[in-house]
Design an enzyme around this catalytic site. Sequence first.
Site, PDB file in Angstrom:
ATOM      1  N   GLU A   1      13.422 -24.217  18.836  1.00 52.57           N
ATOM      2  CA  GLU A   1      13.885 -22.832  18.616  1.00 52.57           C
ATOM      3  C   GLU A   1      14.412 -22.306  19.951  1.00 52.57           C
ATOM      4  O   GLU A   1      13.828 -22.595  21.001  1.00 52.57           O
ATOM      5  CB  GLU A   1      12.731 -21.950  18.166  1.00 52.57           C
ATOM      6  CG  GLU A   1      12.128 -22.337  16.837  1.00 52.57           C
ATOM      7  CD  GLU A   1      10.945 -21.447  16.501  1.00 52.57           C
ATOM      8  OE1 GLU A   1      11.095 -20.575  15.644  1.00 52.57           O
ATOM      9  OE2 GLU A   1       9.877 -21.626  17.115  1.00 52.57           O
TER      10      GLU A   1
ATOM     11  N   HIS B   1       4.980 -28.056   9.237  1.00 50.63           N
ATOM     12  CA  HIS B   1       6.351 -28.535   9.068  1.00 50.63           C
ATOM     13  C   HIS B   1       6.572 -29.966   9.586  1.00 50.63           C
ATOM     14  O   HIS B   1       7.116 -30.817   8.892  1.00 50.63           O
ATOM     15  CB  HIS B   1       7.343 -27.620   9.796  1.00 50.63           C
ATOM     16  CG  HIS B   1       7.180 -26.175   9.457  1.00 50.63           C
ATOM     17  ND1 HIS B   1       7.003 -25.728   8.166  1.00 50.63           N
ATOM     18  CD2 HIS B   1       7.154 -25.053  10.226  1.00 50.63           C
ATOM     19  CE1 HIS B   1       6.890 -24.411   8.167  1.00 50.63           C
ATOM     20  NE2 HIS B   1       6.966 -23.980   9.400  1.00 50.63           N
TER      21      HIS B   1
ATOM     22  N   LYS C   1       9.511 -23.315  21.750  1.00 48.21           N
ATOM     23  CA  LYS C   1      10.299 -22.083  21.768  1.00 48.21           C
ATOM     24  C   LYS C   1      11.082 -22.036  23.073  1.00 48.21           C
ATOM     25  O   LYS C   1      10.711 -22.691  24.039  1.00 48.21           O
ATOM     26  CB  LYS C   1       9.377 -20.875  21.675  1.00 48.21           C
ATOM     27  CG  LYS C   1       8.714 -20.773  20.306  1.00 48.21           C
ATOM     28  CD  LYS C   1       8.142 -19.409  20.077  1.00 48.21           C
ATOM     29  CE  LYS C   1       7.592 -19.280  18.664  1.00 48.21           C
ATOM     30  NZ  LYS C   1       8.624 -19.272  17.624  1.00 48.21           N
TER      31      LYS C   1
ATOM     32  N   LYS D   1      14.343 -27.279   2.303  1.00 50.61           N
ATOM     33  CA  LYS D   1      15.669 -27.435   2.939  1.00 50.61           C
ATOM     34  C   LYS D   1      16.410 -28.592   2.292  1.00 50.61           C
ATOM     35  O   LYS D   1      15.831 -29.631   1.990  1.00 50.61           O
ATOM     36  CB  LYS D   1      15.505 -27.680   4.451  1.00 50.61           C
ATOM     37  CG  LYS D   1      15.069 -26.435   5.207  1.00 50.61           C
ATOM     38  CD  LYS D   1      14.964 -26.738   6.685  1.00 50.61           C
ATOM     39  CE  LYS D   1      14.406 -25.556   7.447  1.00 50.61           C
ATOM     40  NZ  LYS D   1      15.323 -24.429   7.556  1.00 50.61           N
TER      41      LYS D   1
ATOM     42  N   ASP E   1       1.389 -23.688  14.618  1.00 52.16           N
ATOM     43  CA  ASP E   1       2.527 -22.995  14.008  1.00 52.16           C
ATOM     44  C   ASP E   1       3.560 -23.970  13.446  1.00 52.16           C
ATOM     45  O   ASP E   1       4.215 -23.682  12.447  1.00 52.16           O
ATOM     46  CB  ASP E   1       3.185 -22.101  15.079  1.00 52.16           C
ATOM     47  CG  ASP E   1       4.117 -21.069  14.473  1.00 52.16           C
ATOM     48  OD1 ASP E   1       3.735 -20.471  13.447  1.00 52.16           O
ATOM     49  OD2 ASP E   1       5.225 -20.865  15.007  1.00 52.16           O
TER      50      ASP E   1
ATOM     51  N   LYS F   1       1.983 -20.525   4.932  1.00 52.91           N
ATOM     52  CA  LYS F   1       1.279 -20.725   6.198  1.00 52.91           C
ATOM     53  C   LYS F   1       1.046 -19.366   6.858  1.00 52.91           C
ATOM     54  O   LYS F   1       1.847 -18.456   6.591  1.00 52.91           O
ATOM     55  CB  LYS F   1       2.081 -21.640   7.112  1.00 52.91           C
ATOM     56  CG  LYS F   1       3.289 -20.953   7.764  1.00 52.91           C
ATOM     57  CD  LYS F   1       3.835 -21.763   8.907  1.00 52.91           C
ATOM     58  CE  LYS F   1       4.791 -20.944   9.723  1.00 52.91           C
ATOM     59  NZ  LYS F   1       5.442 -21.601  10.815  1.00 52.91           N
TER      60      LYS F   1
ATOM     61  N   ARG G   1       0.807  -1.234   0.000  1.00 55.42           N
ATOM     62  CA  ARG G   1       0.000   0.000   0.000  1.00 55.42           C
ATOM     63  C   ARG G   1       0.832   1.272   0.000  1.00 55.42           C
ATOM     64  O   ARG G   1       0.420   2.294  -0.535  1.00 55.42           O
ATOM     65  CB  ARG G   1      -0.891   0.041   1.259  1.00 55.42           C
ATOM     66  CG  ARG G   1      -2.101  -0.818   1.198  1.00 55.42           C
ATOM     67  CD  ARG G   1      -2.747  -0.883   2.541  1.00 55.42           C
ATOM     68  NE  ARG G   1      -1.789  -1.307   3.590  1.00 55.42           N
ATOM     69  CZ  ARG G   1      -2.107  -1.593   4.828  1.00 55.42           C
ATOM     70  NH1 ARG G   1      -3.357  -1.479   5.230  1.00 55.42           N
ATOM     71  NH2 ARG G   1      -1.203  -1.978   5.702  1.00 55.42           N
TER      72      ARG G   1
ATOM     73  N   HIS H   1       8.261 -24.067   3.873  1.00 57.90           N
ATOM     74  CA  HIS H   1       9.673 -23.860   3.547  1.00 57.90           C
ATOM     75  C   HIS H   1      10.572 -24.985   4.063  1.00 57.90           C
ATOM     76  O   HIS H   1      11.683 -25.154   3.587  1.00 57.90           O
ATOM     77  CB  HIS H   1      10.156 -22.464   3.975  1.00 57.90           C
ATOM     78  CG  HIS H   1      10.296 -22.290   5.451  1.00 57.90           C
ATOM     79  ND1 HIS H   1       9.274 -21.838   6.220  1.00 57.90           N
ATOM     80  CD2 HIS H   1      11.323 -22.510   6.279  1.00 57.90           C
ATOM     81  CE1 HIS H   1       9.672 -21.804   7.478  1.00 57.90           C
ATOM     82  NE2 HIS H   1      10.919 -22.199   7.542  1.00 57.90           N
TER      83      HIS H   1
HETATM   84  P1  NAP Z   1       4.334  -8.054   7.444  1.00 61.55           P
HETATM   85  O1  NAP Z   1       5.755  -7.746   7.723  1.00 61.55           O
HETATM   86  O2  NAP Z   1       3.280  -7.510   8.321  1.00 61.55           O
HETATM   87  O3  NAP Z   1       4.048  -7.588   5.944  1.00 61.55           O
HETATM   88  C1  NAP Z   1       2.755  -7.514   5.407  1.00 61.55           C
HETATM   89  C2  NAP Z   1       2.863  -6.890   4.031  1.00 61.55           C
HETATM   90  O4  NAP Z   1       1.547  -6.780   3.494  1.00 61.55           O
HETATM   91  C3  NAP Z   1       3.461  -5.486   4.012  1.00 61.55           C
HETATM   92  O5  NAP Z   1       4.272  -5.362   2.860  1.00 61.55           O
HETATM   93  C4  NAP Z   1       2.242  -4.598   3.889  1.00 61.55           C
HETATM   94  O6  NAP Z   1       2.636  -3.377   3.295  1.00 61.55           O
HETATM   95  C5  NAP Z   1       1.355  -5.446   2.994  1.00 61.55           C
HETATM   96  N1  NAP Z   1      -0.063  -5.130   3.095  1.00 61.55           N
HETATM   97  C6  NAP Z   1      -0.833  -5.138   4.198  1.00 61.55           C
HETATM   98  N2  NAP Z   1      -2.097  -4.779   3.887  1.00 61.55           N
HETATM   99  C7  NAP Z   1      -2.110  -4.535   2.562  1.00 61.55           C
HETATM  100  C8  NAP Z   1      -3.111  -4.121   1.647  1.00 61.55           C
HETATM  101  N3  NAP Z   1      -4.369  -3.874   2.044  1.00 61.55           N
HETATM  102  N4  NAP Z   1      -2.772  -3.976   0.347  1.00 61.55           N
HETATM  103  C9  NAP Z   1      -1.499  -4.207  -0.075  1.00 61.55           C
HETATM  104  N5  NAP Z   1      -0.514  -4.608   0.744  1.00 61.55           N
HETATM  105  C10 NAP Z   1      -0.822  -4.768   2.041  1.00 61.55           C
HETATM  106  O7  NAP Z   1       4.088  -9.640   7.397  1.00 61.55           O
HETATM  107  P2  NAP Z   1       5.135 -10.781   7.007  1.00 61.55           P
HETATM  108  O8  NAP Z   1       5.864 -11.210   8.218  1.00 61.55           O
HETATM  109  O9  NAP Z   1       5.911 -10.359   5.822  1.00 61.55           O
HETATM  110  O10 NAP Z   1       4.157 -11.991   6.646  1.00 61.55           O
HETATM  111  C11 NAP Z   1       3.345 -12.035   5.505  1.00 61.55           C
HETATM  112  C12 NAP Z   1       2.629 -13.378   5.465  1.00 61.55           C
HETATM  113  O11 NAP Z   1       3.564 -14.430   5.357  1.00 61.55           O
HETATM  114  C13 NAP Z   1       1.827 -13.667   6.739  1.00 61.55           C
HETATM  115  O12 NAP Z   1       0.694 -14.397   6.398  1.00 61.55           O
HETATM  116  C14 NAP Z   1       2.755 -14.550   7.552  1.00 61.55           C
HETATM  117  O13 NAP Z   1       2.078 -15.397   8.436  1.00 61.55           O
HETATM  118  C15 NAP Z   1       3.403 -15.346   6.433  1.00 61.55           C
HETATM  119  N6  NAP Z   1       4.725 -15.849   6.809  1.00 61.55           N
HETATM  120  C16 NAP Z   1       5.709 -14.982   7.200  1.00 61.55           C
HETATM  121  C17 NAP Z   1       6.953 -15.477   7.506  1.00 61.55           C
HETATM  122  C18 NAP Z   1       8.072 -14.550   7.917  1.00 61.55           C
HETATM  123  O14 NAP Z   1       9.190 -15.058   8.074  1.00 61.55           O
HETATM  124  N7  NAP Z   1       7.841 -13.271   8.071  1.00 61.55           N
HETATM  125  C19 NAP Z   1       7.213 -16.851   7.434  1.00 61.55           C
HETATM  126  C20 NAP Z   1       6.181 -17.708   7.027  1.00 61.55           C
HETATM  127  C21 NAP Z   1       4.944 -17.191   6.718  1.00 61.55           C
HETATM  128  P3  NAP Z   1       1.828  -1.993   3.464  1.00 61.55           P
HETATM  129  O15 NAP Z   1       1.573  -1.830   4.920  1.00 61.55           O
HETATM  130  O16 NAP Z   1       2.695  -0.966   2.843  1.00 61.55           O
HETATM  131  O17 NAP Z   1       0.605  -2.206   2.680  1.00 61.55           O
END
Ligand code: NAP
Length: 491
Positions: free
Chosen positions: A218, A242, A341, A184, A237, A150, A51, A180
């Site tokens: 972890e 996994h 954890k 591995k 989780d 996930k 966004r 993921h």
């Molecule tokens: P995050 O850091 O909160 O990022 C969310 C992203 O979505 C941001 O780029 C945000 O940018 C964008 N966003 C939110 N609302 C939006 C909208 N209405 N329109 C367009 N973009 C929007 O979350 P994350 O950790 O990257 O995780 C993302 C997903 O992957 C989640 O479902 C999480 O469970 C999953 N996941 C994450 C990880 C990890 O290592 N982080 C691992 C496995 C799975 P703006 O605010 O600029 O819109």
Amino acid sequence: MSSQIIPVEEFDLVVFGGTGDLAQRKIIPALYHRHLDGQIVGTSRIIAVSRKPLSPKEYLTKAKEALEEFIPKEDRDPKAVKTFLERLSYVAVDVTDDAGWKELKTKLDDFPDRVRAFYLAVAPSLFGQICEYIGKTGLITDKTRVVIEKPIGKDLASAKALNDAVGKVFREDQIYRIDHYLGKETVQNLMALRFANALFEPIWNAAHIDHVQITVAESIGVGSRGPYYDTSGAMRDMVQNHILQLLCLVAMEPPMSMNADAVRDEKLKVLRSLDPITGEKAEKQTVRGQYTSGAGPEGAVPGYLEELGDTTSKTATFVAVKATVGNWRWAGVPFYLRTGKRMPQRSSEIVVSFRPIPHSIFETGAGGVAENRLVIRLQPDEGVKLWLMIKDPGPGGMRLRHVPLDMSFADAFEVRSPDAYERLILDVIRGNATLFMRRDEVEAAWEWVDPILQAWEETGDTPKKYTAGTWGPAASVALIERDGRTWHDDD
Ligand code: NAP
């Protein structure tokens, strides 16, 4: 020894959530590594979407910062960084309304015939809406794929709803559900070990294997992820995805080939063969824990409830389960699963413990004969160990010793072990779904997990406390020791 790099065909990858943690920490660095190795070629593009109203320059600065933070200095070749950043662009779209989609379409229309992948690195609550917009904006071509991560639901019903929402727009063969762990190296090596060697398959069954342990530990706590984690807990989780995927790879029958559906059919059969753990069985076969203050990797750490700021939470940060697979191959072989954890160290491993020898020819003075164990280490140091009995070297008579044949991949191969995302993202581009979960697998996993969650809910018990920096509550040790076995300890 080096690995062979085969470039993938030119593609456009649209990363929704391109400014988020997953994109910055995993997706962008993974793509950089593949670019650095010459696997991403021609005019392939990575289009980040979120966004924030960022200018192209502002986004590139952000991406560059991600590379600086997450790519080791020795791999940051200035020329490669520059050419990689040239592949990146940014489009601001709030995926909950119409604005921005036209600009994305205009961009994608530059190359209507190339592979087009949409990576939904955003909260799952946005998956349905994004897919709907992708469909109605006319962004789907013959070579389009969508990638989701996930959590795929928090129970069977919500997983079905999510799968339905994505499935309304994409065919099942276009949907790539990432776990993921499957990317591995060692996990893929498990398939190589089992199916590229004649040695193991004849003894890979209840007649020769005593039990299997799968540990995903972890050392970190929940930190700032507390509010999210509290809605999930260790079972959702880690176990539902996994750990059950790892169990499938250990327990599945040899697939006919590495074809995606051949492999996934066999994994599905394992999930459907898991004996249900319902009601009273849950009390006997599972242990829940929650960490209290104690020792972390860098000194004293607070407990889960303090981190969360809520003293009433019953969320488990540790789970141990004794699972059984009800089929001919595995009848009577327990699979002990545990994850938590704030464990003493970050380590993930699969331990296949073989049955003891039927008769010892050695005198008592030679020492006991421990069982053979095959240990597949996923992290931190990927590798395989096969524990064998040998004669203690030296002239002092016949004394036996339990030693590992140890293969650390980092030492054995002069190649960097790629991050799981590198492999998986390029598999999406290649159209190879073998390492991705099919809808029926995800739902079968929830079908097994749901009754356990329900049984816990019904008892209303709070998880057992364990001190941060330990291997979980004492009940987890009792769970396995009741059966005359112990958790594997490598030290
Ligand atoms: P995050 O850091 O909160 O990022 C969310 C992203 O979505 C941001 O780029 C945000 O940018 C964008 N966003 C939110 N609302 C939006 C909208 N209405 N329109 C367009 N973009 C929007 O979350 P994350 O950790 O990257 O995780 C993302 C997903 O992957 C989640 O479902 C999480 O469970 C999953 N996941 C994450 C990880 C990890 O290592 N982080 C691992 C496995 C799975 P703006 O605010 O600029 O819109």
